[in-house]
Design an enzyme around this catalytic site. Structure first.
Site, mmCIF file in Angstrom:
data_model
loop_
_atom_site.group_PDB
_atom_site.id
_atom_site.type_symbol
_atom_site.label_atom_id
_atom_site.label_comp_id
_atom_site.label_asym_id
_atom_site.label_seq_id
_atom_site.Cartn_x
_atom_site.Cartn_y
_atom_site.Cartn_z
ATOM 1 C CB CYS A 16 -0.968 -0.129 1.448
ATOM 2 S SG CYS A 16 0.147 -0.076 2.791
ATOM 3 C CG HIS A 78 3.330 -1.142 12.159
ATOM 4 N ND1 HIS A 78 4.715 -1.670 11.953
ATOM 5 C CD2 HIS A 78 2.381 -1.756 11.256
ATOM 6 C CE1 HIS A 78 4.541 -2.698 10.968
ATOM 7 N NE2 HIS A 78 3.279 -2.962 10.713
ATOM 8 C CG HIS A 128 -1.017 -4.625 15.254
ATOM 9 N ND1 HIS A 128 -0.874 -3.253 14.877
ATOM 10 C CD2 HIS A 128 -1.002 -5.405 14.219
ATOM 11 C CE1 HIS A 128 -0.461 -3.280 13.587
ATOM 12 N NE2 HIS A 128 -0.406 -4.739 13.236
ATOM 13 C CD GLU A 130 -2.741 1.087 12.880
ATOM 14 O OE1 GLU A 130 -2.505 0.305 12.098
ATOM 15 O OE2 GLU A 130 -3.994 1.596 12.989
ATOM 16 C CB THR A 167 -5.192 1.714 9.680
ATOM 17 O OG1 THR A 167 -4.043 0.685 9.983
ATOM 18 C CG2 THR A 167 -5.087 2.754 10.257
ATOM 19 C CB CYS A 197 -5.942 2.636 5.392
ATOM 20 S SG CYS A 197 -5.302 1.187 5.071
ATOM 21 C CB SER A 227 1.020 -9.323 8.082
ATOM 22 O OG SER A 227 0.017 -8.547 7.112
ATOM 23 C CB SER A 271 3.533 -5.358 4.866
ATOM 24 O OG SER A 271 2.645 -6.619 5.264
HETATM 25 FE FE1 SF4 Z 1 -0.825 0.932 4.532
HETATM 26 FE FE2 SF4 Z 1 -1.339 0.579 7.098
HETATM 27 FE FE3 SF4 Z 1 -1.089 2.744 5.774
HETATM 28 FE FE4 SF4 Z 1 -3.259 1.375 5.547
HETATM 29 S S1 SF4 Z 1 -2.655 2.358 7.473
HETATM 30 S S2 SF4 Z 1 -2.192 2.612 3.886
HETATM 31 S S3 SF4 Z 1 -2.307 -0.897 5.695
HETATM 32 S S4 SF4 Z 1 0.685 1.312 6.232
#
Ligand code: SF4
Length: 311
Positions: A16, A78, A128, A130, A167, A197, A227, A271
């Protein structure tokens, strides 16, 4: 070639915009800065990517404390909790932040809600990276919810509630959790644009379309075990009754039972590099599968480099 054996490759898939940016940051840092370059945690959650950069001399560390004085440290895609940044600043380390701008958006939303006196519900997976980073913004006022059962059991300390999400969650599971929360707390606020996202949403929708339109019997998802969005792609398939295998590379698929199948699907988490998709497709093609890409949506998202790395 056996025309009955078909391989359907989902698009969009793989890297992404946030992952592409993190990788570009690392490439530019390797090109321009004096080695060694340190990265806190995995730059993105993919074993092949991490091994490739280890071979190029990048040092991956778990915590900022283990970076030597005067080191340059890159924060992964993240995101980080503010405490990590404070520690790095205190130590005078040079920091380059590869946090995906869409993760940063969630951090900013947290800060804004907290400043306005809200209690924030964060729907996500608590271990996680994030989630750990976001929760670090306001540990006392942020409450994590992982499941529908959590949403049903939640007892808020005040009526002034807002909800945000990680996300990379399952779009469908999150909808159910949010519906429970909205039903229980009708005044609960949420950002105008949702936090799951575009890349997560598109990859999940592409898998659904692949399964629905092409009667897939088995789905391979290229992605590492840690992931989040790759695991969610497996779950999407399994929810639709299709077995899914999360594989790090083509080698992991050998010995599994695709021979008994004639309609196999292939995708990759956000990823996972495209080279691994190609390698897996080639392996199946060599076994007589006729491959075809199925495009659900074309993506046109990109993020610029941090100021300090712009040419
Ligand atoms: Fe990629 Fe995570 Fe950003 Fe979404 S939030 S664009 S999956 S890096």
């Amino acid at each position: 070639m056996n025309q009955d054996k078909r391989l359907f490759i989902a698009a969009p898939r793989g890297w992404c915009a946030g992952v592409e940016r993190a990788i570009e940051i690392l490439d530019v840092a390797l090109e321009r800065l004096t080695p060694p370059i340190y990265v806190r945690r995995e730059i993105v959650h993919n074993k092949t990517v991490v091994e490739t950069y280890k071979a190029r001399g990048v040092r991956f560390i778990d915590e900022i404390d283990t970076a030597p004085d005067n080191a340059t440290v890159i924060f992964s895609a993240h995101g980080i909790s503010p405490e990590v940044r404070r520690t790095a600043d205190k130590r005078g380390l040079t920091v380059i932040d590869a946090t995906c701008p869409l993760v940063t958006k969630v951090h900013i939303e947290v800060i804004r809600y907290i400043e306005r006196g809200f209690t924030v519900i964060y729907v996500g997976h608590k271990n996680h990276e994030e989630a750990v980073g976001v929760l670090g913004e306001a540990p006392a006022s942020l409450h994590i919810i992982e499941t529908e059962a959590d949403a049903l059991a939640y007892r808020p300390p005040s009526d002034k509630l807002a909800a945000l999400t990680q996300t990379t969650l399952s779009v469908d599971d999150t909808k159910k959790i949010i519906a429970i929360l909205k039903q229980r707390f009708p005044a609960m606020e949420m950002p105008a644009k949702e936090d799951i996202c575009y890349a997560t949403t598109n990859r999940q929708e592409a898998v659904k379309r692949l399964i629905k339109d092409h009667a897939i019997e088995l789905l391979y998802v290229i992605g590492s075990k840690n992931s989040s969005n790759s695991n969610r792609l497996c779950e999407v398939a399994e929810t639709m009754g299709v077995p899914a295998r999360l594989i790090d590379s083509a080698a992991d698929a050998r010995g599994t039972d695709w021979n008994a199948k004639t309609r196999v699907g292939l995708t990759a988490g956000a990823s996972a590099p495209e080279s691994l998709v190609r390698e897996t497709a080639r392996m199946l093609e060599a076994d007589g599968f006729l491959s075809q890409e199925v495009v659900f949506e074309k993506e046109n998202v990109s993020f610029s480099l941090p100021q300090e790395l712009k040419a």
